[in-house]
Design a protein around this motif. Structure first.
Motif, PDB file in Angstrom:
ATOM      1  N   SER A  98       8.547   3.938  56.346  1.00  0.00           N
ATOM      2  CA  SER A  98       8.607   5.132  57.189  1.00  0.00           C
ATOM      3  C   SER A  98      10.012   5.239  57.763  1.00  0.00           C
ATOM      4  O   SER A  98      10.437   4.379  58.526  1.00  0.00           O
ATOM      5  CB  SER A  98       7.571   5.078  58.308  1.00  0.00           C
ATOM      6  OG  SER A  98       7.811   3.981  59.136  1.00  0.00           O
ATOM      7  N   CYS A 146      14.523  10.450  61.621  1.00  0.00           N
ATOM      8  CA  CYS A 146      14.321  11.896  61.766  1.00  0.00           C
ATOM      9  C   CYS A 146      13.453  12.219  62.968  1.00  0.00           C
ATOM     10  O   CYS A 146      12.336  11.734  63.075  1.00  0.00           O
ATOM     11  CB  CYS A 146      13.670  12.453  60.521  1.00  0.00           C
ATOM     12  SG  CYS A 146      14.494  11.908  59.033  1.00  0.00           S
ATOM     13  N   LYS A 161       8.715  20.821  63.690  1.00  0.00           N
ATOM     14  CA  LYS A 161       8.365  21.809  62.678  1.00  0.00           C
ATOM     15  C   LYS A 161       9.421  22.903  62.656  1.00  0.00           C
ATOM     16  O   LYS A 161      10.079  23.162  63.655  1.00  0.00           O
ATOM     17  CB  LYS A 161       7.007  22.428  62.994  1.00  0.00           C
ATOM     18  CG  LYS A 161       5.866  21.451  62.878  1.00  0.00           C
ATOM     19  CD  LYS A 161       4.560  22.137  63.140  1.00  0.00           C
ATOM     20  CE  LYS A 161       3.410  21.162  62.976  1.00  0.00           C
ATOM     21  NZ  LYS A 161       2.128  21.778  63.260  1.00  0.00           N
ATOM     22  N   LYS A 191      14.378  21.353  57.291  1.00  0.00           N
ATOM     23  CA  LYS A 191      13.318  20.648  58.027  1.00  0.00           C
ATOM     24  C   LYS A 191      12.082  20.476  57.145  1.00  0.00           C
ATOM     25  O   LYS A 191      11.480  19.405  57.096  1.00  0.00           O
ATOM     26  CB  LYS A 191      12.938  21.415  59.291  1.00  0.00           C
ATOM     27  CG  LYS A 191      13.967  21.340  60.388  1.00  0.00           C
ATOM     28  CD  LYS A 191      13.551  22.207  61.564  1.00  0.00           C
ATOM     29  CE  LYS A 191      14.656  22.319  62.587  1.00  0.00           C
ATOM     30  NZ  LYS A 191      14.291  23.214  63.690  1.00  0.00           N
ATOM     31  N   TYR A 192      11.721  21.546  56.454  1.00  0.00           N
ATOM     32  CA  TYR A 192      10.566  21.482  55.548  1.00  0.00           C
ATOM     33  C   TYR A 192      10.824  20.470  54.428  1.00  0.00           C
ATOM     34  O   TYR A 192       9.968  19.646  54.105  1.00  0.00           O
ATOM     35  CB  TYR A 192      10.301  22.874  54.971  1.00  0.00           C
ATOM     36  CG  TYR A 192       9.252  22.897  53.891  1.00  0.00           C
ATOM     37  CD1 TYR A 192       7.902  22.802  54.203  1.00  0.00           C
ATOM     38  CD2 TYR A 192       9.617  23.003  52.553  1.00  0.00           C
ATOM     39  CE1 TYR A 192       6.941  22.819  53.218  1.00  0.00           C
ATOM     40  CE2 TYR A 192       8.661  23.016  51.555  1.00  0.00           C
ATOM     41  CZ  TYR A 192       7.329  22.924  51.888  1.00  0.00           C
ATOM     42  OH  TYR A 192       6.381  22.934  50.904  1.00  0.00           O
ATOM     43  N   GLY A 230      10.520  16.969  55.526  1.00  0.00           N
ATOM     44  CA  GLY A 230       9.113  16.574  55.644  1.00  0.00           C
ATOM     45  C   GLY A 230       8.559  16.103  54.306  1.00  0.00           C
ATOM     46  O   GLY A 230       7.804  15.134  54.232  1.00  0.00           O
ATOM     47  N   ILE A 231       8.952  16.790  53.236  1.00  0.00           N
ATOM     48  CA  ILE A 231       8.526  16.379  51.892  1.00  0.00           C
ATOM     49  C   ILE A 231       9.130  15.022  51.538  1.00  0.00           C
ATOM     50  O   ILE A 231       8.450  14.153  50.982  1.00  0.00           O
ATOM     51  CB  ILE A 231       8.927  17.448  50.854  1.00  0.00           C
ATOM     52  CG1 ILE A 231       8.144  18.731  51.104  1.00  0.00           C
ATOM     53  CG2 ILE A 231       8.700  16.945  49.433  1.00  0.00           C
ATOM     54  CD1 ILE A 231       8.598  19.905  50.273  1.00  0.00           C
ATOM     55  N   TRP A 257      13.247  15.672  64.009  1.00  0.00           N
ATOM     56  CA  TRP A 257      13.127  17.123  64.038  1.00  0.00           C
ATOM     57  C   TRP A 257      11.676  17.515  63.910  1.00  0.00           C
ATOM     58  O   TRP A 257      10.919  16.920  63.158  1.00  0.00           O
ATOM     59  CB  TRP A 257      13.945  17.756  62.917  1.00  0.00           C
ATOM     60  CG  TRP A 257      15.385  17.515  63.123  1.00  0.00           C
ATOM     61  CD1 TRP A 257      16.214  18.194  63.941  1.00  0.00           C
ATOM     62  CD2 TRP A 257      16.159  16.480  62.535  1.00  0.00           C
ATOM     63  NE1 TRP A 257      17.463  17.653  63.899  1.00  0.00           N
ATOM     64  CE2 TRP A 257      17.462  16.600  63.043  1.00  0.00           C
ATOM     65  CE3 TRP A 257      15.892  15.457  61.640  1.00  0.00           C
ATOM     66  CZ2 TRP A 257      18.480  15.757  62.677  1.00  0.00           C
ATOM     67  CZ3 TRP A 257      16.898  14.619  61.282  1.00  0.00           C
ATOM     68  CH2 TRP A 257      18.180  14.765  61.797  1.00  0.00           C
ATOM     69  N   LYS A 317      10.001  12.693  53.637  1.00  0.00           N
ATOM     70  CA  LYS A 317       9.298  11.678  54.439  1.00  0.00           C
ATOM     71  C   LYS A 317       7.972  11.289  53.792  1.00  0.00           C
ATOM     72  O   LYS A 317       7.625  10.113  53.731  1.00  0.00           O
ATOM     73  CB  LYS A 317       9.017  12.210  55.844  1.00  0.00           C
ATOM     74  CG  LYS A 317      10.186  12.212  56.768  1.00  0.00           C
ATOM     75  CD  LYS A 317       9.704  12.686  58.129  1.00  0.00           C
ATOM     76  CE  LYS A 317      10.818  13.065  59.043  1.00  0.00           C
ATOM     77  NZ  LYS A 317      10.332  13.561  60.332  1.00  0.00           N
ATOM     78  N   ARG A 318       7.216  12.299  53.315  1.00  0.00           N
ATOM     79  CA  ARG A 318       5.930  12.005  52.676  1.00  0.00           C
ATOM     80  C   ARG A 318       6.127  11.201  51.397  1.00  0.00           C
ATOM     81  O   ARG A 318       5.341  10.309  51.088  1.00  0.00           O
ATOM     82  CB  ARG A 318       5.169  13.291  52.383  1.00  0.00           C
ATOM     83  CG  ARG A 318       4.448  13.805  53.615  1.00  0.00           C
ATOM     84  CD  ARG A 318       3.629  15.024  53.326  1.00  0.00           C
ATOM     85  NE  ARG A 318       4.480  16.149  53.713  1.00  0.00           N
ATOM     86  CZ  ARG A 318       4.551  17.308  53.108  1.00  0.00           C
ATOM     87  NH1 ARG A 318       3.813  17.565  52.086  1.00  0.00           N
ATOM     88  NH2 ARG A 318       5.350  18.252  53.522  1.00  0.00           N
TER      89      ARG A 318
END
Length: 142
Positions: free
Chosen positions: A73, A77, A81, A57-58, A61-62, A79, A64-65
């Motif tokens: 975008s 996803c 935090k 998940k973390y 997030g990276i 999910w 996605k950024r």
């Protein structure tokens, strides 16, 4: 199949679909390497599965950024935090540090010390040639 395993499979598939959206080929190779490495973590221990999913998940997030920097975008996803782990607990508020003061027996010198967290200490010293001319002695509480 457990919920963690199902969620993991969905996240890895989503991560694979996100790779082509990345511009930098080096970033793509890094993402592919980490997805492959995470897939090798096979265990029946629920904590291992939970931590594996939290990492993914973390990591997503990276990703996605990184993709967002290109102006896109990914909508694949949903999910949230990562689940809180044992090290994510709130720390208790700091305890006040001890304050020390000392008078010399003849009452001519006063020294006070207050520790400053991660900074050192604040030291105050007062000296009087004739203490009877103006010291206001603090009353001791009993």
């Amino acid at each position: 199949m457990t919920d963690y395993a199902q969620e993991f499979m969905e996240m890895t598939e989503a991560a694979k679909t996100m790779i082509p959206l990345m511009r930098d080929m080096d970033d793509r190779a890094i993402v592919d390497k980490w997805i492959t490495r995470v897939k090798t973590l096979q265990s029946k221990d629920v904590n291992v599965l939970k931590h594996r999913n939290n990492f993914l998940k973390y990591f997503m997030g990276i990703i996605k950024r990184t993709i967002a920097e290109t102006g896109q975008s990914p909508a694949c996803c949903t999910w949230g935090k990562p689940e809180p782990g044992p090290f994510d607990k709130q720390l208790p508020p700091p305890k006040p540090l001890p304050y020390q003061c000392h008078w010399t027996p003849d009452k001519r010198t006063y020294v006070a010390i207050q520790p400053l967290p991660n900074r050192g200490a604040m030291v105050y010293m007062a000296v009087a040639e004739k203490p009877e001319l103006g010291w206001e002695f603090p009353k001791k509480s009993q």
